[in-house]
Design a protein around this motif. Sequence first.
Motif, short mmCIF file in Angstrom:
data_model
loop_
_atom_site.label_atom_id
_atom_site.label_comp_id
_atom_site.label_asym_id
_atom_site.label_seq_id
_atom_site.Cartn_x
_atom_site.Cartn_y
_atom_site.Cartn_z
N LEU A 177 0.83 -1.21 0.00
CA LEU A 177 0.00 0.00 0.00
C LEU A 177 0.86 1.26 0.00
O LEU A 177 0.60 2.19 -0.77
CB LEU A 177 -0.93 0.01 1.21
N VAL A 178 1.89 1.29 0.84
CA VAL A 178 2.77 2.46 0.90
C VAL A 178 3.45 2.65 -0.45
O VAL A 178 3.56 3.79 -0.95
CB VAL A 178 3.81 2.31 2.02
N ALA A 179 3.89 1.56 -1.08
CA ALA A 179 4.55 1.66 -2.38
C ALA A 179 3.58 2.19 -3.45
O ALA A 179 3.95 3.02 -4.29
CB ALA A 179 5.08 0.30 -2.80
N GLY A 200 6.00 -0.40 -11.94
CA GLY A 200 6.62 -1.64 -12.41
C GLY A 200 7.20 -2.47 -11.27
O GLY A 200 7.08 -3.69 -11.24
N ARG A 201 7.85 -1.79 -10.32
CA ARG A 201 8.43 -2.51 -9.18
C ARG A 201 7.34 -3.18 -8.34
O ARG A 201 7.55 -4.28 -7.81
CB ARG A 201 9.24 -1.55 -8.32
N ILE A 202 6.20 -2.52 -8.21
CA ILE A 202 5.10 -3.11 -7.43
C ILE A 202 4.62 -4.40 -8.09
O ILE A 202 4.44 -5.43 -7.42
CB ILE A 202 3.94 -2.11 -7.30
N ALA A 203 4.41 -4.37 -9.40
CA ALA A 203 3.96 -5.56 -10.11
C ALA A 203 4.99 -6.69 -10.03
O ALA A 203 4.62 -7.87 -9.95
CB ALA A 203 3.66 -5.22 -11.57
N ASP A 204 6.27 -6.34 -10.05
CA ASP A 204 7.33 -7.36 -9.97
C ASP A 204 7.46 -7.95 -8.57
O ASP A 204 7.63 -9.16 -8.41
CB ASP A 204 8.67 -6.75 -10.39
N ARG A 205 7.37 -7.12 -7.56
CA ARG A 205 7.60 -7.58 -6.19
C ARG A 205 6.38 -8.29 -5.61
O ARG A 205 6.54 -9.25 -4.85
CB ARG A 205 7.97 -6.39 -5.30
N TRP A 206 5.19 -7.83 -5.98
CA TRP A 206 3.97 -8.44 -5.43
C TRP A 206 3.08 -8.87 -6.60
O TRP A 206 2.06 -8.24 -6.88
CB TRP A 206 3.24 -7.45 -4.53
N PRO A 207 3.44 -9.96 -7.27
CA PRO A 207 2.69 -10.38 -8.46
C PRO A 207 1.36 -11.06 -8.11
O PRO A 207 1.06 -11.33 -6.96
CB PRO A 207 3.65 -11.38 -9.13
N TYR A 208 0.59 -11.30 -9.14
CA TYR A 208 -0.65 -12.06 -9.01
C TYR A 208 -0.30 -13.47 -8.52
O TYR A 208 0.73 -14.01 -8.90
CB TYR A 208 -1.34 -12.14 -10.37
N PRO A 209 -1.10 -14.10 -7.65
CA PRO A 209 -2.42 -13.69 -7.19
C PRO A 209 -2.42 -12.97 -5.84
O PRO A 209 -3.48 -12.61 -5.34
CB PRO A 209 -3.16 -15.02 -7.06
N ALA A 212 -2.08 -7.25 -4.11
CA ALA A 212 -3.34 -6.53 -4.14
C ALA A 212 -3.36 -5.41 -5.17
O ALA A 212 -4.43 -5.01 -5.65
CB ALA A 212 -3.64 -5.96 -2.75
N PHE A 213 -2.17 -4.90 -5.54
CA PHE A 213 -2.10 -3.77 -6.47
C PHE A 213 -1.48 -4.16 -7.81
O PHE A 213 -1.08 -3.29 -8.58
CB PHE A 213 -1.30 -2.63 -5.83
N PHE A 214 -1.41 -5.46 -8.09
CA PHE A 214 -0.81 -5.93 -9.33
C PHE A 214 -1.55 -5.37 -10.54
O PHE A 214 -0.94 -4.77 -11.43
CB PHE A 214 -0.84 -7.47 -9.36
N LEU A 218 -0.15 -2.24 -13.14
CA LEU A 218 0.06 -2.42 -14.57
C LEU A 218 -0.86 -1.51 -15.39
O LEU A 218 -0.47 -1.02 -16.46
CB LEU A 218 -0.17 -3.88 -14.95
N TRP A 219 -2.07 -1.28 -14.91
CA TRP A 219 -2.98 -0.37 -15.60
C TRP A 219 -2.39 1.04 -15.67
O TRP A 219 -2.33 1.64 -16.74
CB TRP A 219 -4.32 -0.37 -14.88
N TYR A 220 -1.97 1.55 -14.52
CA TYR A 220 -1.42 2.90 -14.50
C TYR A 220 -0.08 2.98 -15.22
O TYR A 220 0.25 4.01 -15.83
CB TYR A 220 -1.31 3.41 -13.07
N ALA A 221 0.69 1.90 -15.15
CA ALA A 221 1.94 1.87 -15.92
C ALA A 221 1.65 1.98 -17.41
O ALA A 221 2.35 2.69 -18.15
CB ALA A 221 2.70 0.58 -15.63
#
Length: 393
Positions: A177-179, A200-209, A212-214, A218-221
Amino acid sequence: MRARAPIVVALVGVALPCASGCEPAYGQAFTQAFAAAARAEGAGRLAEAVRRYDEAADGARRARDRDEARWDAAEVVAREGHVEDALRRFGAIAGDPTSEHEAEAAYRIALLQIESGDAEPGWSGMEEVARRYPSHGVAHVAMRKLAQHADERGPRAGLDVLRSLEREFDTTELAPLVAFLTAQHLEAVGDDVEARAAYGRIADRWPYPFGAFFDDSLWYASLLDEKAGHPEAAIDDLERLLRERETTFIVGSYERARYVPALMRVGELYRDRLHDRAKARAAFHRLYAEFQHSTMRDDALWQEAALWRLDGDARTACDRLATLVKAFPDSRYVPCVVEQCSEVRRPPGSVAPTECRGYLTRTGHSTSLSGSSSSTSSSSSSSSSSSNSSSSS
């Protein structure tokens, strides 16, 4: 199957005695007082409700029931506007490590202090909620409120606060959340390059499933990639999001809110930014074919058909539009289809509009869900006329 029947009967026989004898022993004093309190609260008799909840807490046999009655009494007192009494009650709950409402009570204390004008201890308490209970859902609410409070001095102030918290919460459940809030603030202050990297770092560090912000990252990226003039990268972001889609054949759904808008944007990006009508058609058809419960399926067929028509293939365009009318007889596009394709008739009993709205047939009409200013281009390119073979509808 017949051989198993006695086992099932035996299990049912074992379970039946528990139907009446295994329920919790609430105690008559608790159940009567709690029911009376709930009735009084529902009727707006708040003072009576507090008194009855207190009686329920005193008469409870189980600690869990006592805790719930105490919590409900505190909430009603807060609704009455008796701040000091509410703070005292919430304080007792927050100071009880056995209470299921410990974290919530700490949050309510901080919120009451802020709302009653005692802001300094209130915001300190809000920070303490995030620190003491990072795995509790209420900590996420507290963190968002802290960011919003800092934003009152401008997005740069909010960004500074979030950056100061990143290291402290990096190993907690609040880290994603902070990220994400940090990435949003970077975008808000106009640092698109850093914001794109952060998403991009958020999607890489906390991927699906488990991330929570995957999807949102990616949408905003993808929006930032498109803004920077990199439509191919934007499509890659969206396709990465879509690759994680799962389906279920039993009950429930794994569909996520970003899936349909993401695939619609893929089609729009191919059509409007890359002028690749063949790939745009394929994306729109995927939406129709794969997302069986989407309300955008008729929109997707309409966009696909428009591209077939631009490429001079009126027959395939009308094939797609015939499918649209058959599958969605009440669609807003029905009268437009009847105008464009003489062989297609309005379905009996259709409640679709009787006239084709002009905006649906204007060049530039887009079904974009992203808020971008994409518009349909009628210009040709080397790739726009490729692959005129139609896919099955």
